[in-house]
Each structure stands twice: as structure tokens, then as C-alpha cells.
Scaffold this motif. Sequence first.
Motif, PDB file in Angstrom:
ATOM      1  N   GLN A  32       0.081  -2.736  -4.552  1.00 27.77           N
ATOM      2  CA  GLN A  32      -0.919  -3.991  -3.496  1.00 27.77           C
ATOM      3  C   GLN A  32      -2.174  -3.355  -4.436  1.00 27.77           C
ATOM      4  N   GLY A 325      -0.534   3.710   1.828  1.00 27.29           N
ATOM      5  CA  GLY A 325      -2.084   3.707   1.287  1.00 27.29           C
ATOM      6  C   GLY A 325      -2.140   5.165   0.993  1.00 27.29           C
ATOM      7  N   GLY A 351      -9.270   1.640   0.693  1.00 29.92           N
ATOM      8  CA  GLY A 351      -9.390   0.306   1.174  1.00 29.92           C
ATOM      9  C   GLY A 351      -8.221  -0.127   1.091  1.00 29.92           C
ATOM     10  N   SER A 352      -7.679  -1.291   0.952  1.00 28.80           N
ATOM     11  CA  SER A 352      -6.359  -2.061   1.259  1.00 28.80           C
ATOM     12  C   SER A 352      -5.041  -1.825   0.254  1.00 28.80           C
TER      13      SER A 352
END
Length: 749
Positions: A32, A325, A351-352
Motif C-alpha cells: 500500500q 509499515g 507516511g501511510s
Amino acid sequence: MTTTLRWLLVAILSSAVPVFAQLEASHWYFGQYGGVHMSAAGPSLLNDGLTHTIEGTASISDGWGNLLFYTDGRTIWNRAHNTMPNGTGLAGGASACQSALIVREPGSRHVYYVFTTFHMGVSPGLQYSVVDMEAEGGMGDVLIKNVPLQDPAAEKITAYKHENNIDVWVISHGFGNNEFQARLLTSDGVGPAVVSAVGSVHGMIPENAIGFMKFSPDGQWLASAIYKQNKVELFRFDRNTGQIYDPLTLMQDDWTYGLEFSPNSSKLYLTTQVSVSRVVQYDLSSGDYSAIPGTQTVVGIPSVAQPGGLALSPDGKIYMAGWTGFLSVIEHPDELGTACNYLDQNLALGGSALAKLSIPNFPAYLFAPNQILGEGLCVSDTSFFSIGNLADVDSVIWNFGDPASGIANTMNALNAWHIYSTPGIYTASAIVYGWGPPDTLSYTITQYSAPYVHLGSDTSLCPGVMSLMIIPEISGVSEITWHDGSTGPIFHATSPGLVWAMASNACAMACDSIWVVSASLDVELGDDRRICRQEGIWLSTGLDDMDYLWSNGSTSPEILVMAEGVYSVVVTDPHTGCSGVDSVMVTVVEVHIPLPATAELIGDELLLDAGNPGASYLWSTGEESQSIIVREPGIYTVSVTDPDGCTAGATVIVSKVSGLQSLQPSSLSLGPVPTTGMLQLNWQGAETLDAWGRILGADGRMVWMGRLLMAPGTSHQLQVHQAAAGTYILRIETRDGQWLSRTFIKMDP
């Protein structure tokens, strides 16, 4: 006789220092929005990626490490992160562990094949699309899309170079069977499948389509994970034919998912999921195929229940996805066991971004450093050199590490040659120019002189010698092999025959042989000897051109012996080294004649016996018998020769006793006897002696005469200094005719 055989050795002359020609694997986009730029200096984060997937992705850069495009198996994005024309709707699965693989067309620098697989073994299976990076102003265009190849297929795909290092084998696996399919991608496109029915069936349940398939960087190993069968299967791969063979099962405690090999292909890593979350290592370096299962080592316990894919990076490390992550990392994957240093959740994506199970899928050959191949390892022979993989090479500048050769030390050619004139170890290099930054390959080459072995001349095994030591002269080698299979610097020959030795190095082989023959040296001095006193005898072996050592220290071929004793000699043949010895006893023989110096003839006759029975005799009378009878006073001589030829002589002065009885022999004595010049007469008679005295020589010649007038108990001295040494007779005769004689010996003073 020495023989040298040369051969031409073909070998990889070095392990090339890894250079980062793997720049095509520089950009990673996965999971992602995850993105990392991998370089030799380590990873740096990218936050511009557009992937949004759970599992498989692929990306590709050019030879300089510039991003070209990336894909999740369904969409292709160009380097500007825009969707390529015709770049959507690819047939990759949204949840296929290896949903995509990008392979550059052999011989091209702008055409790429994108192979895709669907998840869970369902249609459309394995397909491919073609991207042309010269289209759209260099941004790329999908020219061909979703060409079917295999259906159904497991969700795994990998690739490796053909033996020619140009064409590429693309490997997939069927679902519901145990068939690997290898298709050769050439400049003409994708070829037919080469089927290898080997290993386990991928089937029974859809989940058994899951699991990575990877080649080792050197292309020798192929590993395949079968998810819910809890196992990984290891195979060998024939790069020439595309055949897969020699299955080896590595059972695990839980479901198997990710796979990767270490940079030097000596270690295999895998991940297990769900109940038992582990990172496992196997050691492949022993060469013993059956020993591999026993090398299983758990090197990491991930903190997540589902550790994901594993991927080798240009920085030499292996990275692992794991839902979060972060990426975990194996810092030193070539090291054995926990020395590989697994670091859990080590690289934050920022980040994400989330890794999920996703990791990019790259062909393993991108991580195989180029290498130098060569022929010839002998000085004064031509050594030939080439670059192992010339697929993207434009030119090569060589330096052979031999500055003494002058301008011949360098060459600009794809294939090169050089002649080394001196044995030694040389460090050479090649700067390879092609698609991307120049690669510098370094290596070492050992140049050997031809081996030499010399056993010397044919030799002899002497009697009584248990073994003969043969010490060869050698050079260019450290060890030799003898005809009986033994090795070592010395051979002990225990029997006659042919002895040979062989010595070899990487350059050539040399042999030499000699004959060992039986040799004998008979030394014979003859029987024991008897010699006469004052005589000598020559002792000789009768052997010429030898070395001699007598017991008296002489080194002459013969010696003169004068004294009694035991004499020995050691004779050595300088040609064979054999020796012989013999000894002889020498006895000195002396003939003793048992005759008195004087004797008196009492009566009519006297027997004179020379003794020594068996000898030969010669008397002064002419007789030749052992004994004679004399009837007259006088001087008698005899010569006696014994059977050994030794001769001795004796003289007897015979006198006759007559006259009055008053002149008794005991009345007169002489002294000293023998004398050197003064002779004393002692008179012990009862009356005064009045007589004439005469001294006669042995030949009857008179040397003195005078009157002797001596009272009882008196002495008279006679001077005989002038007389020659010898035997003499003193004769005393009275007026009335009585006489007596005494014999004495005169010696030189």
C-alpha cells in the motif's frame, strides 16, 4: 626418462567483485503505497508509488538505475507514475504472491515482457503483455496485452538466463499437477513449454497455489513453496535444456510463503505463517544434497503472524514484508545461522505506507555479478579471457596485471588474450562498458611453470639392503604420486622393478621412471695365508674400478702384509653403490731347528737331528735327511725348508773329548757369553793350568792363540774386540795332550 604432458584448462578464473549492475532492480514499489530506492549505499524511501495491493508487484529500471515502470499485475505505471496507454486490465491476480514478473527481451534495451499470474490457481492463469519503452516519447506503451500461456497455473513465476546468457527461461507451475513449465524467451518471442513433471502436486485446495518460487543468483537452484502443504521443495535446474530435476523436500511446522537465496547462492531463506511465524535458513554449501535438511536453522521470529515475501536487494541484504509499515531485514545473508543477523521491523516505510505481504518480484539473474572466464594457466602459453555475460556489453578494457609485458599488458576487446612469461599470481581487471555505468571486474590468476620431476639414473638394490631410498628432484609442484599410489617426497624401493613418479599442477603433468635392479658384489680374498718370518704377502680382491677400504686404513686395490693378524676389506661399486666385504687370517710361520750350537763327540759317533718332520734338508755334508751321524769333530751346518717353503739354518760345532781325565770340562768356564769384546776365562781345576789356547772361527780360521798359565781359582781375560760378530770356539790344549773346548758368540758392541 622424464615425460611432461600439458593440457588446456578451462576455468572460471575468479570470483568477480560484485558490481552493482543490478541497477535494474533499484526501484521497489509494493504493498500500500510502499516505495524504496535500493542502492549499494543502502535504502532510501520513495513516497510517490501508486500500488495498493496485498501481494505481488514488479518494477524495472534501466541500466543506469533510472525508473522505467512498475506494476501490481493489473495496472502498469510509467516513471512519471501515470498509467501507461493500454496499461490497465492486465490479468494478474489482486492477491497472487507473484502476480507479475518483468523480463527484458533478449537483444533489446527497450522491449519488456510483463508476465502475470492469477490467484488461487483459477483462470486466466499465466499470461504475458509487451511494453515498448521507446513509445510515447520514452514513457512506454503496452503494445500487446494478456496473451495466454498456461491455465490453470499456480500464482508463482520466476526466470533465469539460458546457458548462453542471452535468452531467458520463464518458469511457471501448473495447478492440480506437478508440472513445471519452462518457456524460452528469445528475440523472436516466447517459445513452447518444456515440461518437467517432478516434485509434489500443487492442488487439492486453492491455497496450495500460494507460495513463492525463486532461483538462486547463480541459477543452479530452484525453490518452490507449497503454502498449506507446509513445505518447500528444492530442485536443480539445467540452464541449457530448461529441465528441472532432483527434488528435495524441506518440511516446515506451518504454512510456507516467502523464499529467497543469499547473494552467493549458499543459503536458502523461507518464511512460515500464522501459527508458527518464523524465518528459516538452510545451508546449501556442503555439496551433500542429503545433508541439506539437517542444516535447518531458525534465524528470526517475526513479530507479525504473517511474515510476507522475501527479496534480495542490490545492497546485498534480504528484505521481508510483514503487513506493517516496516520491512524486516537480513543484514548478512551469506553468513551461517544467526550470524546472518535478522532484524525485525527494521526499515520504516513512512507516511501511510504498508508493506502487507507484498515485495517486488525480480529475476534472480539481475543479482548475478558478471565474471571473467578464461582458458590457459601455463606460462609461455596463450591465456584467453572473456566476459561471462556479454548480453549488454559494448566494449571491455583489459589490464592483465603484468606490467613487465609492457604495452601487451592492456587490450581493448570483448575477448582478450595474454602470454605470461613468469610464474606467479597476477591480479587483473576488466572495465566493462555497456548499458549502464561501467562495471569493474577484478580477479586473480595463477600462472604455473611446467612441473618437473627427475628420479635420477637406474639404480641397484644391494644384497642385505631392506629398502632403497629414492629422493626425486622436483620443481613446480609440492607433491608427487608414485606408481604404487603413495605420495610423499621419498620412495622406499624394497624389490627390483620399474619405479615411476608423476607430478602435476594446474598447467601440466610430468612423469619420470627408473629401473631398480638386483645387484651383488662378491669380494674374495681367498683362503687364510701362512707366511715365513721376514717375508710378506700381497692381498688383493682382484676387482678393478672399485672403492676399497682395508682394515689397516689403506684405500689401495691391494696391500702388502708382513705381520700376523686378521685383515679385512670393504669394496664398494661406485656405479651401483653396493658393497661387499671379506677377511683373511695371515699366520707367520717360523722354522725352529732343535740343534745345539756345540756338541762333543764322546766315543766314535754323534747323532745330529734337525727336527721338523716332513721338511726338506740339506746338510753341509751333502746329506738330505732329517738327521745325520758325525764321527769327526768339526763344524756342521744344515738348511731346513718346511712344507710352507719357509727356510732356516743351524750350525753345530762338534769337538772330541780325549786326554787325561784331570782336565775336566767343568774346570773351565767363560763369561760373559755372548760377549761384545771381553771374554773372561775362569779356572776351577785342582792344579795350575799350563796350556795353549786358540780361538777358531766357524770356518776353522784361527783368530787368536796364546799361552794360558792360571792358578786354581784365578781368571784370565781375552780381548776379542777386533773379532767379527759370529760363533767361535775356544780350544785349550795341555802339554800332555789333554784338551777341551768352549763355544761362544761374539756380538757387535
